[in-house]
Design an enzyme around this catalytic site. Structure first.
Site, PDB file in Angstrom:
ATOM      1  N   GLU A 290      -7.827  -0.830  -1.756  1.00  0.00           N
ATOM      2  CA  GLU A 290      -7.057   0.053  -2.285  1.00  0.00           C
ATOM      3  C   GLU A 290      -4.881   0.286  -2.857  1.00  0.00           C
ATOM      4  O   GLU A 290      -4.473   0.258  -1.804  1.00  0.00           O
ATOM      5  CB  GLU A 290      -7.229   1.074  -0.817  1.00  0.00           C
ATOM      6  N   PRO A 291      -4.834  -0.410  -4.067  1.00  0.00           N
ATOM      7  CA  PRO A 291      -3.609  -0.171  -4.388  1.00  0.00           C
ATOM      8  C   PRO A 291      -2.643   0.702  -4.672  1.00  0.00           C
ATOM      9  O   PRO A 291      -3.744   1.954  -5.709  1.00  0.00           O
ATOM     10  CB  PRO A 291      -3.447  -1.718  -5.247  1.00  0.00           C
ATOM     11  N   CYS A 370      22.798  19.221   0.364  1.00  0.00           N
ATOM     12  CA  CYS A 370      24.238  19.943   1.010  1.00  0.00           C
ATOM     13  C   CYS A 370      24.659  18.625   2.732  1.00  0.00           C
ATOM     14  O   CYS A 370      25.382  18.341   3.031  1.00  0.00           O
ATOM     15  CB  CYS A 370      23.899  21.062   1.465  1.00  0.00           C
ATOM     16  N   TYR A 405       4.667   6.814  -4.660  1.00  0.00           N
ATOM     17  CA  TYR A 405       5.503   8.466  -3.098  1.00  0.00           C
ATOM     18  C   TYR A 405       6.734   8.707  -3.912  1.00  0.00           C
ATOM     19  O   TYR A 405       7.858   8.630  -2.914  1.00  0.00           O
ATOM     20  CB  TYR A 405       5.951   7.146  -2.403  1.00  0.00           C
TER      21      TYR A 405
HETATM   22  C1  LIG Z   1      -5.349   3.797   3.672  1.00  0.00           C
HETATM   23  C2  LIG Z   1      -3.809   3.503   2.886  1.00  0.00           C
HETATM   24  N1  LIG Z   1      -5.050   3.036   1.957  1.00  0.00           N
HETATM   25  C3  LIG Z   1      -4.270   2.269   0.587  1.00  0.00           C
HETATM   26  C4  LIG Z   1      -2.569   2.284   0.507  1.00  0.00           C
HETATM   27  C5  LIG Z   1      -1.643   1.983  -0.537  1.00  0.00           C
HETATM   28  O1  LIG Z   1      -0.583   0.963  -0.064  1.00  0.00           O
HETATM   29  P1  LIG Z   1       0.040   0.622  -1.083  1.00  0.00           P
HETATM   30  O2  LIG Z   1       0.831   2.019  -1.739  1.00  0.00           O
HETATM   31  O3  LIG Z   1       1.286  -0.392  -0.672  1.00  0.00           O
HETATM   32  O4  LIG Z   1      -0.620   0.025  -1.984  1.00  0.00           O
HETATM   33  C6  LIG Z   1      -1.916   2.976   1.541  1.00  0.00           C
HETATM   34  C7  LIG Z   1      -0.913   2.971   2.025  1.00  0.00           C
HETATM   35  O5  LIG Z   1      -0.271   2.993   3.052  1.00  0.00           O
HETATM   36  C8  LIG Z   1      -2.712   3.931   2.886  1.00  0.00           C
HETATM   37  O6  LIG Z   1      -2.787   4.068   3.577  1.00  0.00           O
END
Ligand SMILES: Cc1ncc(COP(=O)(O)O)c(C=O)c1O
Length: 465
Positions: A290-291, A370, A405
């Protein structure tokens, strides 16, 4: 000194991103804005897919949409051929709007409501990732009511220390996941419940993890658990190793071990570590990932304009002036790049309108809000950014690696409209997100005197109104 990345060049003293002169663009449209590179999205996806499938063929990648859930971005990710991880009912809805099929979606979250669970079960997502034993029971209840077993992965805190920012730790005493001591029993419960279909173990251990050791330890522990769970009569078909792969926010030849903005690791290093353990112990087990950051982080620049400048005295503890500091204020602060104050995140900057000049003069760099805290961290742990000496209001400052993010976390604090975003490709520009209008700033406010029943479509009218 501008770090050139191939598709970033300098022409007539201006920074150019995939053929687009960002200074000329900043003179044409309102700043701040983000500019994304579809080419980089494709590069990152294919680098990730190749690195892992070359070493472990049965790997599936789910982009973590929390890193960037803009619809255009999600569409690019889908077309590049990978799936999606979502973390709320809202992200599930956006995933479906972007054309992802339910089987391409994994649903995470540490506080899922019954409504969110129902939406995920009814849609038939690939798996709901379960955060606690309590939630497992809640999912079973909802799935039984829907009349469709819920495919579940159990997220377990395998207790490995991670090398990252304290705000991004998700294992080893962090908030998410089921305690390792309770995991076996939780899997046994899921295996025995007719409304639950346990499929895998989930291990996301944090974000911006700048070493492979935590992955080696986590995957070893995860495989131990998968063996124990199978011995207890619940066979699992995959390990989800989460995301967390670091990208180099700081541009340094050698990284200090504790500097989590600096990373010398490539995606191949992470793949070698994770797939190495898997191939040695369970070559037939499916791997899910899950990157987020490593797909979207370097795909965008944030483009800002300097609006103010001043010189202020630098004083010692007794109040005596011992030097001067030159300040520059740009038009984006933590309303646009929340992480800079939230986690004191470091983003490399250059003066794009003076990209050919020596960046040899220290400046304090601040945002427009501010709050006294809306001041950007400096280079090399100093308070200062090195910019060309002549830098002044009207110059354009670019923040690198602003694709993760960032859009997600924008807010209209100080009634500053959230920024627009564009995609740049071979000199062409396409808008992918409009800036907020002034009307957007009050769109959710109920005008004084208006009926409370007349809330926006989809909102809930207060009881009794
Ligand atoms: C459950 C889960 N999967 C995947 C990610 C993705 O992490 P990153 O953006 O560091 O690859 C996150 C973020 O922290 C997460 O909370």
């Amino acid at each position: 000194m501008v770090h050139l990345d191939g598709d970033i060049t300098v022409s007539d003293g201006h920074l150019v991103f995939d053929g687009v002169d960002v200074v000329a663009l900043a003179r044409r449209v309102a700043t701040p804005f983000f500019v994304f590179s579809p080419r980089r999205i494709r590069w990152n996806v294919s680098a990730m897919v190749n690195a892992f499938t070359r070493r472990h063929l049965d790997t599936e990648i789910f982009f973590a949409s929390k890193a960037c859930s803009n619809l255009w971005f999600l569409d690019q990710v889908r077309r590049a051929g990978i799936n999606l991880e979502v973390n709320s009912g809202g992200e599930l809805w956006k995933a479906q709007r972007a054309g992802f099929a339910p089987a391409q979606i994994i649903f995470n979250g540490v506080a899922k409501t019954r409504d969110e669970i129902r939406a995920a079960v009814e849609a038939g997502v690939r798996a709901l990732v379960v955060d606690s034993v309590y939630e497992l029971e809640r999912i079973a209840e909802v799935a039984a009511a829907v009349g469709r077993p819920a495919a579940v992965d159990l997220r377990v805190d395998v207790n490995v220390a991670t090398l990252t920012h304290p705000g991004l730790v998700t294992a080893h005493g962090g908030k998410p996941g089921i305690d390792l001591d309770d995991a076996l029993e939780a899997f046994a419960f899921a295996g025995a419940h007719e409304a639950l279909a346990p499929r895998g173990l989930h291990l996301h251990i944090g974000s911006q993890i700048t070493g492979v050791e935590p992955y080696l330890a986590a995957v070893e522990k995860g495989l131990d658990l998968i063996e124990a769970v199978a011995a207890a009569g619940v066979p699992l078909d995959h390990l989800n190793a989460g995301g967390g792969f670091a990208i180099p926010y700081r541009d340094q030849p050698v990284c200090e071990p504790v500097d989590y903005f600096c990373s010398a690791l490539t995606i191949d290093d992470y793949a070698e570590a994770i797939c190495g353990v898997l191939e040695r112990r369970r070559p037939g087990l499916k791997l899910l990932l899950e990157p987020g950051r490593s797909i979207s982080g370097n795909t965008a620049l944030l483009v800002t304009t300097i609006e103010n400048t001043k010189v202020k005295g630098l004083r010692d503890a007794a109040g005596r002036r011992v030097g001067d500091e030159r300040w520059l204020t740009v038009d984006a602060g933590f309303n646009t790049l929340l992480e800079h104050t939230n986690y004191r995140w470091y983003y490399r900057t250059v003066v794009a309108s003076r990209a050919a000049e020596a960046a040899d003069t220290p400046f304090r760099l601040a945002g427009p809000l501010c709050d006294g805290g809306d001041v950007f961290a400096g280079d090399d742990d100093t308070p200062y950014r090195s910019f060309p000496a002549a830098t002044a209001p009207g110059d354009v400052v670019v923040f690198f690696d602003a694709g993760a993010y960032s859009l997600e976390m924008m807010n209209p604090y100080n009634a500053r409209p959230r920024a627009a975003a564009y995609a740049a490709h071979e000199g062409e520009i396409q808008m992918i997100r409009a800036a907020d209008t002034l009307d957007d700033l009050i769109a959710c406010d109920v005008e004084p005197g208006a009926s409370t029943a007349a809330t926006r479509a989809g909102g809930k009218a207060p009881a009794g109104s």
